[in-house]
Write a protein that holds these residues in place. Sequence first.
Motif: not given
Length: 469
Positions: A33, A165-166, A168-169, A172, A262, A270, A301, A360-361, A364
């Motif tokens: 990401d 997921s964390n 990836r966020s 991102s 989303y 976003q 984050m 956000t975290l 995913w």
Amino acid sequence: MARESAQNEAYVKNINNASKFGMKDKIGYMLGDLGFNSLQVIVNTYLMLFCVNIMGVKATHFAIIVFLCKALDALNDTAIGRTVDKRPATRYGKMKPYLKWFAIPYMIFTVILFINVTAMPYALKIAWIFIVYFIWGIVGTFINVPYGAMSNLITTDQVQRTELSNFRSIGSMAGSLIPTTIAPLVLFDSENNPIANRFIILSVVLGIFCIVCLVLTHYLVQERVVVTLESNLNAAGEKVNYLEVAKSFLKNRIMIAVVLGYVVSKLFIQTNGMTNQYVFMVYFQDTSMLSVSSVVSLIPMILGMLIVKPLVKRFGKKKLVTWPTLGAAVCYGITAFLPATPGGWILCQLLASAFMAFSTLLLWSLIADAVDYQAYLTGQRNDGTVYATITFIVFFAGSASTSIIALLLEAVGYNASLGSMGQLAGVAERIKILGGAWPMIGCILVFICYYFIYNISDAEMKKISDSLR
């Protein structure tokens, strides 16, 4: 057939001999990401500025181009998902190879998007942007769909998925931070107006960075769940009906909540990077502060990543993605309707980011749960197709995001030809209100999606994942 059989044996052997889930997987997945988003954000955030302010395209025409391209791209998502599901796995995995295959084409088309074709006749200029942007979207989908579906093949453990997921966020957010921090320092002149040739330089640098990140993802991450072509058959041995897969989403309230949340996030929250551009250009008349705004947005984050795992164990995912969003709505409301300095604006948006960090975290992880629940309801494991259907719905609805911001800027009176300092009276104030009120509405809608529609506890989801495993 013999070659395919040998490939399948090598694939299964590689999966069965995979090392235990660990830090390599988390860092590798984060890098995917990080690289991909660095190019996504430079296009999603600055292409409108390039086309409208440099190439002289009318904002309404640009809005139509983006909407049509993204809507058409969304229609391709399910077809690409089916292609991914149907294609035999290589010995490296089912989803991973796509990241390496499409990394270089993705960079090339990003660079082409920022070629200055101002000298072209207006109609040809419109056609050029439309064609290149459309191809860019298709190439990106061949990375995004396998990358998203891959999380279900890395691990079936709920805690490990939360960790993925964390990471990836974080990837991102960092991928958003890099271009939005560097771009304001590079792209604008002393009067806060963009310079054409610098867009190419930035896209080349970020393109190389993206390729390196995606290749590292390919080699660091390991798939641990075997998926064969037989997965495209249901329990009765019949071919999967992909229309029925889409229809079955209506029975999956987890899927509905996550997808709606989303979509709202794409439309309202976003797009904050785009509206902030114009707030700092026109209202504060200081684009250098955009870099500060981008840097501080990553702080919540990082802190959230450190505490989200124990908080999920204590409160569960649903509480963490609902109540804090109302706090974010209050912070955005303050920026919209109260007097603001650049420092105050950044502080309020920092607090809003802190409240939204958990949503956000965990996004995913929630999507992975929704995909698992879909397999539980239908008895079919078609992760590429299901994930592609999610992205189809999200991107089809979200295809209007850039277009809406372009139209809203016109509605509040912004005129690109007047430059950042020459706007008519009242326009700057209206842009500031837009920059705060728009994400405020989004936060309220995200709360509604997760509080009233999402209907399953973490304990129930764990049982479902265990049964699928």
